[in-house]
Design a protein around this motif. Sequence first.
Motif, short mmCIF file in Angstrom:
data_model
loop_
_atom_site.label_atom_id
_atom_site.label_comp_id
_atom_site.label_asym_id
_atom_site.label_seq_id
_atom_site.Cartn_x
_atom_site.Cartn_y
_atom_site.Cartn_z
N SER A 73 11.12 -36.74 -26.24
CA SER A 73 9.78 -36.17 -26.07
C SER A 73 9.33 -35.29 -27.23
O SER A 73 8.13 -35.05 -27.38
CB SER A 73 9.72 -35.37 -24.76
OG SER A 73 10.72 -34.36 -24.75
N PHE A 74 10.26 -34.82 -28.07
CA PHE A 74 9.86 -33.98 -29.21
C PHE A 74 10.17 -34.67 -30.54
O PHE A 74 10.23 -34.03 -31.57
CB PHE A 74 10.54 -32.61 -29.14
CG PHE A 74 9.81 -31.53 -29.90
CD1 PHE A 74 8.48 -31.24 -29.61
CD2 PHE A 74 10.44 -30.80 -30.89
CE1 PHE A 74 7.80 -30.24 -30.30
CE2 PHE A 74 9.77 -29.80 -31.59
CZ PHE A 74 8.45 -29.51 -31.30
N GLY B 121 -1.09 -37.05 -27.17
CA GLY B 121 0.07 -37.41 -26.37
C GLY B 121 0.81 -38.64 -26.84
O GLY B 121 1.64 -39.19 -26.12
N ALA C 280 4.20 -44.31 -26.58
CA ALA C 280 5.28 -44.24 -27.56
C ALA C 280 5.26 -45.50 -28.40
O ALA C 280 5.28 -46.62 -27.86
CB ALA C 280 6.64 -44.09 -26.87
N SER D 182 11.63 -43.46 -24.85
CA SER D 182 11.80 -42.77 -23.56
C SER D 182 11.38 -41.31 -23.64
O SER D 182 11.18 -40.74 -24.71
CB SER D 182 13.28 -42.85 -23.14
OG SER D 182 14.05 -41.92 -23.88
N ASP D 183 11.30 -40.70 -22.48
CA ASP D 183 10.96 -39.28 -22.41
C ASP D 183 12.08 -38.40 -22.94
O ASP D 183 11.86 -37.21 -23.20
CB ASP D 183 10.64 -38.90 -20.96
CG ASP D 183 9.35 -39.53 -20.46
OD1 ASP D 183 8.53 -39.94 -21.30
OD2 ASP D 183 9.19 -39.64 -19.22
N ARG D 184 13.28 -38.97 -23.12
CA ARG D 184 14.37 -38.19 -23.72
C ARG D 184 14.04 -37.79 -25.15
O ARG D 184 14.60 -36.82 -25.67
CB ARG D 184 15.67 -38.98 -23.68
CG ARG D 184 16.25 -39.18 -22.28
CD ARG D 184 17.50 -40.03 -22.32
NE ARG D 184 17.21 -41.41 -22.69
CZ ARG D 184 18.01 -42.18 -23.41
NH1 ARG D 184 19.13 -41.70 -23.90
NH2 ARG D 184 17.67 -43.44 -23.67
N ASP E 161 2.47 -48.74 -22.18
CA ASP E 161 3.00 -47.40 -22.46
C ASP E 161 3.81 -47.35 -23.75
O ASP E 161 3.89 -46.31 -24.40
CB ASP E 161 3.91 -46.97 -21.31
CG ASP E 161 3.21 -47.00 -19.97
OD1 ASP E 161 2.31 -46.16 -19.76
OD2 ASP E 161 3.54 -47.87 -19.14
N HIS F 100 -0.94 -40.69 -23.13
CA HIS F 100 0.47 -40.82 -23.47
C HIS F 100 0.74 -42.19 -24.08
O HIS F 100 -0.02 -43.14 -23.87
CB HIS F 100 1.37 -40.62 -22.25
CG HIS F 100 1.29 -41.75 -21.27
ND1 HIS F 100 0.36 -41.76 -20.24
CD2 HIS F 100 1.99 -42.90 -21.15
CE1 HIS F 100 0.51 -42.86 -19.53
NE2 HIS F 100 1.49 -43.59 -20.06
N GLU G 262 14.86 -45.23 -16.26
CA GLU G 262 13.99 -44.32 -16.99
C GLU G 262 12.66 -44.95 -17.38
O GLU G 262 11.70 -44.24 -17.68
CB GLU G 262 14.70 -43.79 -18.24
CG GLU G 262 15.02 -44.83 -19.29
CD GLU G 262 15.79 -44.22 -20.46
OE1 GLU G 262 15.82 -42.99 -20.57
OE2 GLU G 262 16.36 -44.99 -21.25
N SER H 108 8.78 -37.26 -33.23
CA SER H 108 7.61 -38.00 -33.67
C SER H 108 7.49 -37.90 -35.18
O SER H 108 7.83 -36.86 -35.78
CB SER H 108 6.33 -37.46 -33.01
OG SER H 108 5.26 -38.38 -33.17
N ARG I 47 3.43 -40.47 -29.42
CA ARG I 47 4.53 -40.30 -30.36
C ARG I 47 4.74 -41.60 -31.13
O ARG I 47 4.64 -42.68 -30.57
CB ARG I 47 5.83 -39.93 -29.64
CG ARG I 47 5.77 -38.59 -28.92
CD ARG I 47 7.10 -38.22 -28.29
NE ARG I 47 7.53 -39.19 -27.29
CZ ARG I 47 8.46 -40.11 -27.47
NH1 ARG I 47 9.09 -40.23 -28.65
NH2 ARG I 47 8.78 -40.95 -26.50
#
Length: 265
Positions: free
Chosen positions: A240-241, A177, A136, A236-238, A85, A134, A3, A243, A179
């Motif tokens: 994504s919501f 973008g 994280a 991770s993108d898992r 990233d 983007h 991932e 934050s 988080r």
Amino acid sequence: MSEFAGKSAVITGGGRGIGLACARLIAERGGVVILMGHDADMIEGAAAELRADGLSADAIFADISVEAEVAAALSRAEDATGGVDILVNNAAIQPYGTVASMGSRQWDGVMGVNLRGTYLACHYALPRMVERGHGAIVNIASVQALANQARVAAYATSKAGMLALTRSIAVDFGRAGIRANAVCPGCIDAPMTRFSATETAPGQEEDTIRQWGNAQPLGRVGRPNEVAEVVAFLASDRASFCSGAEFKVDGGLMATLGVALPDPT
């Protein structure tokens, strides 16, 4: 798992404990990791250990409390990877003392590493993340940010500040973008916990750590990789919501009242 393929991560305080566990897990899942720390031998050794296992890892020396060193380290990490990233802010120190007993120099030292260091890493990572649209950020706070034991005034204050900093980044940079989340570990069998056990009961560290574990509903202390699993999820993108939130990894400690009723059995 892959991932994190094509992604790079900087982990401050990445040479041991929770930081190294985070680096290993992200690398095992395909990421390139940069360990950042003030002990060159430690982070170089940790990076070499990861590379010996076939993982992509490098080390960059920097004192997280010194702005010029953090700026240079993040620039090097960007150049080496083509873009950071993920940023995991794990570097921390925990001297003991009350507001009355701790001198201002030691207080400022804790804030300089734990809170200012987190700010500096974010300050120099965020502009490039915004350019790419983007990123994280995961800040390793502590349950001490939420409830205090004795003689941790500076540490607890710094970790509570990290939670506010995390929320601010989430609010200010969400539309770009980015988080930002925080993880609040409880008692984890890591170097800082062992230092605390030595300070509390010299020569009785193992018994002390077991006692601390028994105070948690799961009946044991946690492991660094258990914190790393939550960090990897948030990076991770898992997630994504997710934050602006803090996630407790504490074996149920913060769910516990300090009053024990008699066992009916």
